[in-house]
Design an enzyme around this catalytic site. Structure first.
Site, short mmCIF file in Angstrom:
data_model
loop_
_atom_site.label_atom_id
_atom_site.label_comp_id
_atom_site.label_asym_id
_atom_site.label_seq_id
_atom_site.Cartn_x
_atom_site.Cartn_y
_atom_site.Cartn_z
N SER A 1 55.39 40.10 40.27
CA SER A 1 55.12 40.31 41.49
C SER A 1 55.89 40.26 42.62
CB SER A 1 53.61 39.83 41.95
OG SER A 1 53.08 40.39 43.16
N HIS B 1 46.79 43.72 43.79
CA HIS B 1 47.42 44.57 42.41
C HIS B 1 46.12 45.44 41.78
CE1 HIS B 1 51.21 42.93 42.34
NE2 HIS B 1 50.90 41.86 42.42
#
Lengths: 411, 321
Positions: free
Chosen positions: A87, A191
């Site tokens: 990430s 996400h």
């Protein structure tokens, strides 16, 4: 071959970077100018609990990851062949691969943190010991459609993300068998599709910059493949609203070379732990020969049918791998996920039969334990995608239809 | 009628080997969470927590090695909580006693279970390395006896107030033993807790710097459930930086905490510790007119499964009738 990996959110801890900040005063000054506050103060003193607020967490991790990498460079022996980051960590991977400079990266993560902090409320939870396929089936069967799979960390650790109410409802469906539901204390549904507005805005921002192609290969969270030329804007913006395909990325790297080594650079060792799990998973899969990992553009793993002797062999191996039995059981289930279907049909039949003869308010008894007379307060339903169950007046938990028998009142 | 539910977490002294054994063997959900915690602890201390609790020691042996008992207590209480929450028995607020405050912080999601266990282990290491051996003594009498026997109490400090005629003192081992001996000779009932350190007292002073550092490095999120504490005058909406140092160093006052909760109305108090000690304390603390209820999940007499189903049916009666 060697891969350096950078951690993302969740790896922060108070006090991180203390030595590094002293070592790189120039970069710290640049950081403070870009951010408008002291990142050192956030990391060391955590004023107002800011270190856990995503708009601060992200720049903090980016800076600590970057400085850790610069320090590493001073003593590095083997030049890495690949970079990857989880990430937020992907920004550090791109920085290390010279796609942009330190300041540009910091501006990007600052913007990214701000956008994510303003995203509509949502929630996330980790589901342990359940496969991607199982989770997807469970969510779909229970009409939890406002939830996406956000982080594919290991085969048995997947994070779901979405509407807060539904994430909380989902708990009931992920507490059967070996599955554990672990709520995460985040502010938004990162996400997931709920980040799409943020993604669009971020894309505009990204387009204000120009980027080099990576000079060392970087594995993208979005594709679990190396960055293609000219894809920085697309990958970084998409990443906000799509799942982090971490285990596929690591499996891809493992498959490239049997001697692939991984080194985590940054605070803590969250990725090292994940990779240790993945190494076990990978070895089990490869040695049992049950799974073909496809490393092409297809996003799925495919299980291949095997004889029963193979199966017994792999079971033995599983027993030997201490501590990972639960995980390995999951892999097996995951490989035979298709068997869930027929089970649920019988559950369907049970539910149908029950509802045709026992309306809400029927009196029944448990054959497992003496609860006295029970009165149903719902129709029979299917839980967890396969369990035929019904709820009783006065009881919060469900009762399995199999353990119940109707009471015929004497007149 | 609906009464809010309080999950209560007990502290050092309530642990024993084999705690929750029947559940561990028979309740797969409890076992999963215990194994989950055990694995985290194993990475920290190099030994399996599950082995320590269930497979290496008899119930009758003293469970006072803090490096083991600290993470064990947190793991048990956390696993029991997860088991209840999975049964849809949800807390409306939390109450921790001493180390139990760490369980409250974890169950409220202010800290992750990993963060809690790392802290429990770090504190234990610090104490084992540099804290003088102390003891804690529960005394069944009025605190006023301190004035009557001031000499005998000279080097001991009141470290906990549980309910009327039940308080705890801490001190160095010899001082506490001497006091215990003295009180026994006066027919005062006492009970040594299975703890080798004088928590909540100045016995911790020479490790205070290190403990403070550990406490201040905790990185809290906003708790999901309100937490009642015995060191803070109001319920906690947000943890302050030095909070756990105060928890460790200041005396525990269960009386105040329960009074605070009772002020907001009747509650169902569930003791989510291994011994039911807090459940007992609460029954002494509740006002005669209070319609609050108390119950424990398990206790040291075994029959965990029976207790858990008793808890479920009691809750149904209380919540439904």
């Amino acid at each position: 071959m060697k891969t350096i990996v950078f951690p993302g959110q969740g790896s922060q801890s108070k006090g991180m970077g203390a030595e590094l900040f002293k070592k790189y005063p120039g970069l710290m000054e640049k950081s403070n100018n870009i951010l408008g506050y002291s990142i050192e103060d956030v990391c060391l003193n955590n004023p107002n609990g800011n270190l856990n607020k995503t708009e601060y967490t992200q720049p903090a991790l980016y800076v600590v990851n970057a400085l850790s990498y610069y320090e590493k460079l001073e003593s590095i022996v083997e030049k890495p062949d690949y970079f990857a980051g989880h990430s937020l960590g992907e920004y550090n991977a791109l920085l290390a691969a010279e796609c942009f400079d330190f300041e540009t990266g910091l501006k990007l993560v600052k913007k990214r943190g701000e956008l994510m902090s303003k995203a509509p409320k949502g929630a996330m939870a980790a589901i342990l010991n359940s496969s991607k396929e199982e989770i997807e089936i469970t969510l779909e069967k229970n009409n939890l459609l406002e939830i996406d799979l956000a982080n594919y960390n290991t085969l048995s650790q997947i994070v779901i993300s979405g509407d807060a109410e539904q994430i909380s409802q989902a708990q009931a469906f992920f507490q059967e068998g070996q599955t554990l539901y672990y709520p995460l204390n985040t502010s938004g549904a990162f996400h997931s599709r709920f980040m799409k507005p943020a993604r669009e805005e971020f894309k505009k921002y990204l387009n204000e910059f120009s980027f080099n192609d990576p000079c060392t290969k970087v594995i993208s969270n979005v594709t679990a493949q190396p960055y293609e030329p000219g894809c920085v804007v697309e990958n970084l913006s998409s990443q906000l609203s799509s799942g982090v395909r971490w285990y596929e990325s690591i499996f891809y790297l493992m498959k490239l070379s049997p001697s692939m080594s991984f080194e985590e650079v940054g605070n803590g060792e969250v990725l090292s732990k994940m990779i240790a799990h993945l190494e076990e998973d990978y070895t089990n899969q490869v040695s049992s020969g049950q799974v073909t990992i496809r490393m092409d553009s297809s996003q799925k793993y495919s299980g291949s049918a095997t004889g029963s002797s193979d199966h017994t062999d792999s079971e033995k191996k599983f027993e030997k791998a201490s501590g990972s039995i639960a995980q390995v059981e999951k892999i097996q289930e995951w490989m035979s996920a298709s068997t869930i279907q027929p089970q649920s049909e019988t559950a369907n039949e049970k539910v149908k039969k029950w509802n045709s003869s026992l309306p809400v308010g029927s009196v029944v008894k448990s054959t497992m334990k003496d609860y006295g007379e029970l009165k149903t307060r719902t129709q029979a339903i299917i839980l967890f995608g396969h369990r035929a169950a019904v709820y009783m007046e006065g009881y919060k938990g469900y009762f399995d239809l199999d353990e119940l028998t109707p009471v015929h009142k004497k007149i | 009628m609906s009464m809010p539910i309080v999950f209560m977490f007990s502290g050092q002294g309530s642990q024993y080997f084999q705690m929750g054994r029947e559940l561990f063997e028979n309740n797969p959900r409890f076992r999963l969470w215990m194994n989950f915690c055990s694995k985290i602890v194993e990475d920290l201390i190099g030994e399996s927590l599950v082995d320590i609790i269930y497979y290496r020691n008899e119930k009758s042996e003293k469970f006072d090695r803090i490096l083991h008992s600290n993470p064990a207590l947190l793991s048990i209480e956390y696993s029991l909580s997860r088991m209840l929450i999975e049964k849809r028995i949800l807390p409306d607020c939390l109450l921790g006693y001493s180390l139990g405050e760490m369980t409250a912080a974890v169950v409220s999601d202010a800290l992750t279970i990993e963060e809690g266990l790392v802290f429990a282990v770090d504190v234990a290491r610090t104490l084992e390395e540099s804290c003088p051996i102390g003891a804690m003594l529960a005394i069944v009498d009025s605190e006023n006896i301190i004035n009557s026997y001031s000499e005998a109490f000279a080097n001991c400090t009141v470290s906990g107030r549980n309910f009327e005629n039940n308080f705890v003192v801490s001190g160095l081992l010899d001082d506490v033993l001497r006091l215990q001996h003295f009180l026994e000779s006066r027919n005062v009932l006492t009970h040594r807790l299975s703890v080798k350190y004088g928590f909540h007292s100045e016995v911790l002073e020479n490790v205070s710097e290190e403990l403070k550092r550990l406490c201040c490095s905790l990185n809290f999120r906003r708790p999901r459930y309100p937490v009642y504490s015995s060191v803070e005058s109001s319920k906690i909406e947000e943890y302050s930086e030095e909070y756990f140092w105060r928890v460790i160093r200041e005396p525990v006052n269960l009386m105040n905490a329960v009074n605070k909760i009772e002020k907001s109305g009747s509650h169902i108090y569930i003791d989510v510790g291994p011994s039911g000690t807090l459940s007992t304390s609460v029954s002494y603390l509740l006002n005669k007119n209070s319609s609050s209820k108390k119950i424990e999940v398990i206790n040291q007499f075994g029959k965990d499964i029976e207790w858990v189903s008793k808890l479920e049916s009691q809750l149904t009666t209380w919540l439904v009738s």
